[in-house]
Scaffold this motif. Structure first.
Motif, PDB file in Angstrom:
ATOM      1  N   ASN A   1       0.839  -1.194   0.000  1.00  0.00           N
ATOM      2  CA  ASN A   1       0.000   0.000   0.000  1.00  0.00           C
ATOM      3  C   ASN A   1       0.873   1.242   0.000  1.00  0.00           C
ATOM      4  O   ASN A   1       1.804   1.361   0.818  1.00  0.00           O
ATOM      5  N   ASN A   2       0.557   2.161  -0.902  1.00  0.00           N
ATOM      6  CA  ASN A   2       1.241   3.448  -0.946  1.00  0.00           C
ATOM      7  C   ASN A   2       0.312   4.498  -0.331  1.00  0.00           C
ATOM      8  O   ASN A   2      -0.632   4.969  -0.978  1.00  0.00           O
ATOM      9  N   TYR A   3       0.558   4.849   0.934  1.00  0.00           N
ATOM     10  CA  TYR A   3      -0.252   5.838   1.637  1.00  0.00           C
ATOM     11  C   TYR A   3       0.412   7.202   1.454  1.00  0.00           C
ATOM     12  O   TYR A   3       1.550   7.415   1.898  1.00  0.00           O
ATOM     13  N   SER A   4      -0.294   8.126   0.818  1.00  0.00           N
ATOM     14  CA  SER A   4       0.304   9.426   0.515  1.00  0.00           C
ATOM     15  C   SER A   4      -0.689  10.546   0.777  1.00  0.00           C
ATOM     16  O   SER A   4      -1.908  10.332   0.792  1.00  0.00           O
ATOM     17  N   ARG A   5      -0.144  11.762   0.982  1.00  0.00           N
ATOM     18  CA  ARG A   5      -0.951  12.975   1.147  1.00  0.00           C
ATOM     19  C   ARG A   5      -0.055  14.183   0.927  1.00  0.00           C
ATOM     20  O   ARG A   5       1.184  14.077   0.969  1.00  0.00           O
ATOM     21  N   SER A   6      -0.651  15.333   0.687  1.00  0.00           N
ATOM     22  CA  SER A   6       0.118  16.538   0.387  1.00  0.00           C
ATOM     23  C   SER A   6       0.778  17.109   1.629  1.00  0.00           C
ATOM     24  O   SER A   6       1.923  17.575   1.586  1.00  0.00           O
TER      25      SER A   6
ATOM     26  N   GLY B   1       1.754  16.286   5.610  1.00  0.00           N
ATOM     27  CA  GLY B   1       1.864  15.262   6.632  1.00  0.00           C
ATOM     28  C   GLY B   1       2.690  14.086   6.148  1.00  0.00           C
ATOM     29  O   GLY B   1       3.091  13.996   4.988  1.00  0.00           O
ATOM     30  N   LYS B   2       2.945  13.183   7.071  1.00  0.00           N
ATOM     31  CA  LYS B   2       3.794  12.036   6.781  1.00  0.00           C
ATOM     32  C   LYS B   2       3.071  11.038   5.886  1.00  0.00           C
ATOM     33  O   LYS B   2       1.863  10.827   5.995  1.00  0.00           O
ATOM     34  N   SER B   3       3.818  10.400   4.977  1.00  0.00           N
ATOM     35  CA  SER B   3       3.301   9.355   4.099  1.00  0.00           C
ATOM     36  C   SER B   3       4.135   8.098   4.301  1.00  0.00           C
ATOM     37  O   SER B   3       5.200   8.127   4.930  1.00  0.00           O
ATOM     38  N   ALA B   4       3.662   6.973   3.729  1.00  0.00           N
ATOM     39  CA  ALA B   4       4.385   5.723   3.945  1.00  0.00           C
ATOM     40  C   ALA B   4       4.050   4.725   2.846  1.00  0.00           C
ATOM     41  O   ALA B   4       2.982   4.782   2.231  1.00  0.00           O
TER      42      ALA B   4
ATOM     43  N   LYS C   1       8.006   8.574   4.082  1.00  0.00           N
ATOM     44  CA  LYS C   1       8.412   9.647   3.185  1.00  0.00           C
ATOM     45  C   LYS C   1       7.630  10.897   3.558  1.00  0.00           C
ATOM     46  O   LYS C   1       6.623  10.835   4.280  1.00  0.00           O
ATOM     47  N   GLY C   2       8.068  12.040   3.064  1.00  0.00           N
ATOM     48  CA  GLY C   2       7.386  13.288   3.375  1.00  0.00           C
ATOM     49  C   GLY C   2       7.771  13.816   4.745  1.00  0.00           C
ATOM     50  O   GLY C   2       8.526  13.211   5.503  1.00  0.00           O
ATOM     51  N   GLU C   3       7.219  14.988   5.088  1.00  0.00           N
ATOM     52  CA  GLU C   3       7.512  15.641   6.348  1.00  0.00           C
ATOM     53  C   GLU C   3       6.240  15.828   7.157  1.00  0.00           C
ATOM     54  O   GLU C   3       5.137  15.942   6.608  1.00  0.00           O
ATOM     55  N   GLU C   4       6.409  15.869   8.486  1.00  0.00           N
ATOM     56  CA  GLU C   4       5.269  16.134   9.347  1.00  0.00           C
ATOM     57  C   GLU C   4       4.744  17.548   9.109  1.00  0.00           C
ATOM     58  O   GLU C   4       5.503  18.446   8.733  1.00  0.00           O
ATOM     59  N   GLU C   5       3.436  17.722   9.335  1.00  0.00           N
ATOM     60  CA  GLU C   5       2.856  19.063   9.184  1.00  0.00           C
ATOM     61  C   GLU C   5       3.503  20.034  10.168  1.00  0.00           C
ATOM     62  O   GLU C   5       3.851  21.166   9.822  1.00  0.00           O
TER      63      GLU C   5
ATOM     64  N   GLN D   1      -1.419   1.049  22.686  1.00  0.00           N
ATOM     65  CA  GLN D   1      -2.498   1.437  23.598  1.00  0.00           C
ATOM     66  C   GLN D   1      -3.616   2.123  22.801  1.00  0.00           C
ATOM     67  O   GLN D   1      -3.349   3.012  21.990  1.00  0.00           O
ATOM     68  N   ASN D   2      -4.838   1.718  23.060  1.00  0.00           N
ATOM     69  CA  ASN D   2      -5.984   2.229  22.289  1.00  0.00           C
ATOM     70  C   ASN D   2      -6.142   3.739  22.386  1.00  0.00           C
ATOM     71  O   ASN D   2      -6.600   4.389  21.440  1.00  0.00           O
ATOM     72  N   ILE D   3      -5.776   4.325  23.502  1.00  0.00           N
ATOM     73  CA  ILE D   3      -5.995   5.766  23.688  1.00  0.00           C
ATOM     74  C   ILE D   3      -5.121   6.605  22.762  1.00  0.00           C
ATOM     75  O   ILE D   3      -5.370   7.796  22.560  1.00  0.00           O
ATOM     76  N   HIS D   4      -4.075   6.005  22.174  1.00  0.00           N
ATOM     77  CA  HIS D   4      -3.175   6.756  21.297  1.00  0.00           C
ATOM     78  C   HIS D   4      -3.391   6.440  19.818  1.00  0.00           C
ATOM     79  O   HIS D   4      -2.670   6.977  18.962  1.00  0.00           O
ATOM     80  N   LYS D   5      -4.335   5.585  19.495  1.00  0.00           N
ATOM     81  CA  LYS D   5      -4.520   5.129  18.113  1.00  0.00           C
ATOM     82  C   LYS D   5      -4.775   6.277  17.138  1.00  0.00           C
ATOM     83  O   LYS D   5      -4.376   6.212  15.971  1.00  0.00           O
ATOM     84  N   SER D   6      -5.443   7.325  17.586  1.00  0.00           N
ATOM     85  CA  SER D   6      -5.819   8.412  16.681  1.00  0.00           C
ATOM     86  C   SER D   6      -4.726   9.467  16.524  1.00  0.00           C
ATOM     87  O   SER D   6      -4.885  10.409  15.749  1.00  0.00           O
ATOM     88  N   GLU D   7      -3.624   9.354  17.223  1.00  0.00           N
ATOM     89  CA  GLU D   7      -2.554  10.343  17.149  1.00  0.00           C
ATOM     90  C   GLU D   7      -1.726  10.143  15.880  1.00  0.00           C
ATOM     91  O   GLU D   7      -1.630   9.043  15.331  1.00  0.00           O
ATOM     92  N   ASP D   8      -1.088  11.227  15.413  1.00  0.00           N
ATOM     93  CA  ASP D   8      -0.363  11.194  14.144  1.00  0.00           C
ATOM     94  C   ASP D   8       0.700  10.111  14.102  1.00  0.00           C
ATOM     95  O   ASP D   8       0.841   9.398  13.102  1.00  0.00           O
TER      96      ASP D   8
END
Length: 720
Positions: free
Chosen positions: A387-392, A394-397, A433-437, A500-507
């Motif tokens: 899978n190529n996960y990309s976005r303009s 934020g971080k991609s992978a 790949k890419g840089e964090e926002e 840990q489930n409480i951190h799943k939504s973090e970047d």
């Protein structure tokens, strides 16, 4: 009988080829070149059969005249009536006075003072058309002139006036209608409506079908207090194995409406392209590959959700999800291997910008189908997916998964006991790949994770037949235990935090989708009851997971699934999960349906609770009821309610009265639809409508709601 035969012989010499006319009568007179027939006169000409009280044939002019109580059939569907008819065989002309035609397929009749026909065309002067009983039609269309083509079955009326009983309600200089279902170019029935907020609504569709492989529908609309726009649908079939469509739309708001309603955009536009080809490799590249190939395209784009809301006058027919997905799926498949490529693009309609949304462009998959060794006691297969996960922003992978399950199975005690051992080999690699926002100290190091796990299953299936039913029981257990694992980079750095489930939504945890294999035992039980004719009466399944891990040890959720066909008319379904730790139900879905005695009833309820901090519960109820009192009257009711948020999602109540030539119905509809305001905030509007259905059959239909007149009831927030 001798006179009939003689008359038939006399007529034949003057007619030749396909224009041969056969005339039968009980009495005849001949003088000079004029033949007169009396009594029960029957004329057969091509596919037409005519009967009259008397007939006159002039050998010099080649004209055949019929008098008195004329009845004619053309083919199997058209019937004609009149008092006088003239056939000019040489010129292929036909005249009726007066004229009456009944088309049996569509149940439409036409009446006129005179008709003239040549070849396939019939011209009618000063007449009436209707689909109702001719003696006292509920509706009719009067016209000054008309044209009908018996080949294409297309009817054109000029200066048409629509009457309900004897009350004039509508005038149009031209009205065209097809008396069959063949695709053809023409104007579709208009749609009318009124809203206190949007004003008068009018939509007039034009259907263009000049060739068999494509058609185009144009749907311009006017909302006189809001704005105007146009939607179009282009459909095509480009081969025996492929077809597609392109839907586009544009709507321009009036400035006053745009400002008063605080909308995000003054114009709304979008498109959808859909294409499906079930053998594209062989067709496009002239290959001769065995197996199956396919391509599926579903591309969507719009600037906001109002593009969907404005596509129809009935917002209950539109799907207004907050996320729109575009996808392209390509695959090749044979007996041993599967190759796939998938492209997914997500657009969040609640956001002004889509630059932070993670896209999957593309995803590649290879799958090797199940292979066997040792007389089918050893089974194995391979699955690889990247899978190529990309976005303009934020971080991609790029993330790759490899799965290799290996199974060893056998049956014992004359197949009463089935046992199997399965080893799972799994690996995942992530390259960033890419840089964090916003630059952070979080570690996005490339990483590799690999593990193997094991499962041992023991099961049995028992079947017993009784006089009126058969009972099947399937039960067993599966023991799962993790084996060795290795991890480095990202998987080692974020192991403790992202698990840990409480951190799943973090970047930092967006790409961490590793779930630990817990040592657990799964107990399952299922049973089926079949009637003597093979129909399933009961399906029941229980599943219980028991974990042996120290950290999360204990009994997992109990799942119960039941489908019970109580009678031929009543059916019940339940799917429930019980959480022992919370001592509460985490999911419960119930649906009861009834069909019979004219009723069609369905009632369902969904409850779901993840018990996670900040998570929202789902508590939703839907219901529908339709009752066909008889062949004329039907009633319907629908009610959807969000119990968690305590608001009505939608509601509908109405009735429909059907007759042979017309339908009349009334519906009251409430619907909660989403919008996007100028601040980029997702909001909703609660619409209330009254739909009045008047369908004059067969030129209109109540099934596709094109005959609805819509009135939007003003909300209290609108000052009314």
């Amino acid at each position: 009988m001798l006179k009939v035969l003689v008359l038939f012989i006399l007529f034949i010499p003057y007619l030749s080829g396909d224009d041969k006319v056969e005339v039968y009568a009980t009495k005849m007179d001949t003088k000079d070149n004029v033949v007169k027939a009396y009594g029960e006169v029957i004329v057969v000409y091509k596919e037409s059969h005519l009967s009259a009280q008397r007939a006159v044939y002039d050998r010099n002019s080649g004209e055949l005249e019929l008098f008195g109580n004329i009845r004619a059939t053309q083919g199997s569907d058209i019937k004609l009536l009149g008092d006088y008819a003239k056939l000019n065989i040489a010129n292929k002309e036909r005249t009726f006075k007066p004229f009456y035609m009944s088309e049996q397929t569509s149940n439409v009749w036409l009446s006129g003072s005179k008709s003239y026909a040549k070849d396939d065309n019939i011209e009618i002067t000063s007449g009436v058309m209707s689909g109702c009983n001719p003696s006292n039609p509920l509706w009719k269309m009067e016209f000054t002139s008309s044209e009908y083509n018996t080949n294409t079955m297309w009817l054109s009326l000029y200066n048409a006036r629509l009457y309900i009983y004897d009350i004039p309600v509508f005038y149009t200089p031209y009205f065209g209608y097809s008396l069959d279902t063949t695709r053809r170019t023409g104007v579709l029935p208009p749609i009318f409506g009124y809203s206190n907020n949007e004003g008068f609504y009018y939509e007039q569709s034009l259907f263009i079908a000049e060739q068999n492989w494509w058609d185009l529908e144009l749907k311009p609309q006017i909302r006189n207090q809001r704005g105007s726009g146009i939607y179009s649908t282009f459909r095509f079939v480009d081969s025996k194995v492929s077809k597609g469509s392109l839907v586009t739309g544009y709507f321009k708001e009036k400035e006053n409406y745009f400002l008063e309603n605080n909308l995000a955009n003054e114009t709304h536009y979008g498109f959808n392209f859909n294409y499906d080809n079930s053998d594209f490799i062989n067709e496009w590249f002239s290959a001769k590959l065995k197996g199956q190939s396919g391509i599926y395209v579903d591309i969507n784009d719009m600037n906001d959700v109002e593009y969907i809301n404005l596509s129809t006058s009935d917002t209950t027919l539109t799907s207004t999800a907050t996320q729109v997905i575009s996808r392209i799926n390509i695959f090749y498949n044979n007996d041993t291997d599967y190759f796939g490529a998938y492209f997914k693009y997500y657009k969040d309609l609640t956001q002004e910008s889509n630059e932070k949304t993670i896209q999957n462009l593309p995803s590649f998959q290879y799958h090797s189908y199940l292979s066997t060794l040792l007389k089918e006691h050893l089974l194995y297969n391979l699955d690889v997916k990247t899978n190529n996960y990309s976005r303009s922003v934020g971080k991609s992978a790029i993330q790759t998964d490899i799965n290799i399950p290996i199974t060893l199975q056998a049956s014992l005690f004359d197949e009463y006991i089935n046992i199997s051992y399965k080893s799972y080999l799994y690996a995942q690699h992530t390259g960033f790949k890419g840089e964090e926002e916003i630059p952070t100290s979080d570690e996005y190091n490339n990483g590799l994770y690999a593990r193997n796990s094991h499962s041992l299953s023991v099961s049995s299936q028992l079947t017993r037949a009784y006089d009126k039913f058969t009972h099947v029981v399937d039960f067993g257990s599966q023991y799962i235990v993790g084996g060795t694992e290795t991890r480095d980079g990202y998987y080692e750095d974020q192991k403790d935090y992202c698990s840990q489930n409480i951190h799943k939504s973090e970047d930092i945890c967006e790409f961490y989708n590793i779930s630990d294999i817990e040592e657990n035992l799964n107990l399952f039980f299922s049973q089926y009851v079949y009637s003597d004719d093979g129909q399933q009466i009961i399906y029941h399944r229980l599943s219980q997971n028991i974990s042996y891990e120290d950290a999360n040890g204990g009994v997992g959720e109990l799942e119960n699934e039941l489908e019970y066909k109580i009678t031929d008319s009543i059916n019940f379904y339940n799917n429930m999960f019980y959480n022992y730790n919370e001592r509460d139900v985490s999911k419960n879905f119930n649906k009861m349906s009834f069909h019979g005695y004219g009723f069609n009833i369905a009632l369902s309820h969904m409850y779901k609770n993840s018990f996670l901090p900040g998570a929202t519960k789902t508590n939703y109820m839907t219901s529908s009821l339709k009752y066909d009192y008889n062949k004329h009257y039907s009633y319907n009711f629908r009610y959807d309610y969000d119990l968690q948020e305590d608001y009505k999602k939608s509601m509908e109540i109405g009735f429909l009265y059907k007759k042979r030539c017309w339908d009349f119905g009334l519906r009251y509809v409430e619907n909660n639809r989403p919008i996007l305001d100028q601040n980029g905030v997702s909001d909703s509007i609660y619409d209330r409508y009254i739909y009045l259905t008047i369908a004059l059959k067969p030129i209109m239909s109540s099934d596709n709601r094109s005959s609805d007149f819509v009135y939007r009831i003003p909300d209290s927030s609108e000052g009314n």
